[in-house]
Enzyme design. Structure first.
Site, short mmCIF file in Angstrom:
data_model
loop_
_atom_site.label_atom_id
_atom_site.label_comp_id
_atom_site.label_asym_id
_atom_site.label_seq_id
_atom_site.Cartn_x
_atom_site.Cartn_y
_atom_site.Cartn_z
CD GLN A 1 -11.52 59.54 70.11
OE1 GLN A 1 -12.22 60.03 69.22
NE2 GLN A 1 -11.64 59.90 71.38
CE LYS B 1 -15.43 62.11 68.79
NZ LYS B 1 -14.04 62.13 69.28
CG ASP C 1 -10.66 66.87 67.71
OD1 ASP C 1 -11.83 67.07 68.08
OD2 ASP C 1 -10.07 65.78 67.83
#
Ligand code: NAP
Length: 296
Positions: free
Chosen positions: A104, A60, A127
């Site tokens: 994460q 990412k 997200d």
């Protein structure tokens, strides 16, 4: 035929090449970013040393840098308390150069993931896991949708898959994939069935699908005879076998002969998830910095 679709004469299904489409999206994003008077900023936070998470986080960050974003990766020790993590999130929420925040998952057991997700500023929630974004998506209002479902919808759009009225079956009901992709398919006027571990006859439900999205986390769970002739198959699964091979949730070799189109693993949904993260981050930056109206 669209240029990103690979066709191999020995197979009948079109291979939906997420890697090629993601590359194209990245090029478009990089061109846009180069024109901006600011650099969108993405912060990725990781707690502990989960090797798979390490790879995801690194990918990412690299993708963000490739398109010209500023990227900050914060790796905290596995012993980090929830309070300490929340204080980092508060700092990133207030940081003027940070437009998107991603924590994460999974997190160590002493940290409640929901508390963390709810602490992220919804305007920086690239997200799409904050309850405000989840609720807005459910209501059909503008929201940051989770990246994997967003990437899947773009794969389907690029392949010209007609979703209106189509029978779509989603295998899995997770907050990250199953639920949000079912919302997006519904918003695209598909007739959606969500299948899960308590479903009575999973194979029979799958056989009815014109569009089948498999997000179950079990290697090659979907067998060839579960897939209807000419179905479009989206394989979200990423499973590492003991011999080191990476496979999806769909038995690719059994389905590729009779599906209309199918995503490979790797190279299908995975790269599109990262592309969608970059798109969400750019959108967050443009909204925060007044390039886009905040209600879009
Ligand atoms: P998850 O949270 O473990 O959810 C799995 C879902 O599958 C659950 O809803 C579960 O049902 C259902 N399920 C499990 N066993 C089943 C069975 N025997 N029959 C029917 N349903 C069953 O997984 P996830 O986070 O959605 O991820 C799914 C897969 O996608 C994983 O392989 C993951 O690594 C991969 N993934 C890939 C990407 C990407 O970028 N490509 C992104 C995210 C995830 P219940 O709710 O009833 O337990």
């Amino acid at each position: 035929m669209l240029c990103w679709l690979r066709y191999d004469a020995s197979m009948t299904a079109r291979i939906l090449d997420g890697r090629a489409l993601a590359r194209r999206i990245e090029a478009e994003l990089a061109a846009k970013v180069a024109e901006l008077p600011f650099r969108p900023g993405l912060a990725v936070v990781m707690v502990g040393e989960n090797p798979a998470s390490r790879i995801y986080v690194r990918n990412k960050e690299r993708a963000a840098l490739r398109v010209g974003f500023a990227a900050e990766t914060l790796v905290l020790p596995a012993s980090t308390t929830e309070q300490v993590l929340l204080s980092h999130i508060a700092r990133l929420n207030d940081h003027p150069a940070i437009d998107g925040i991603l924590v994460q998952l999974p997190l160590p057991s002493q940290i409640r993931p929901q508390a963390v997700v709810e602490a992220i500023d919804p305007a920086k929630d690239v997200d799409g896991f904050h309850p405000l974004n989840v609720g807005r998506l459910d209501a059909g209002a503008p929201a940051f949708a989770p990246c994997t479902p967003l990437g899947i919808m773009q794969l389907l759009a690029e392949a010209d898959v007609a979703l209106r009225g189509a029978r779509a079956v989603v295998l899995g009901r997770s907050l990250i994939v199953g639920r949000p992709i079912s919302r997006l398919l519904l918003a695209a006027d598909a007739t959606v069935t969500v299948v899960h571990s308590r479903t009575r006859d999973v194979a029979a439900e799958c056989r009815r699908a014109e569009v089948l999205v498999a997000a179950v986390g079990r290697p090659e769970f979907v067998r060839g005879d579960w897939v209807a002739s000419q179905a479009v198959v989206i394989d979200v699964g990423i499973n590492r076998l003991p011999d080191g091979r990476l496979v999806g949730d769909v038995a690719f070799s059994e389905c590729v002969d009779h599906a209309a189109a199918i995503t490979p693993v790797p190279g299908g949904v995975g790269p599109m998830t990262i592309a969608a993260l970059l798109q969400n981050t750019l959108r967050a930056a443009e909204k925060r910095r007044g390039v886009l109206p905040t209600h879009q």
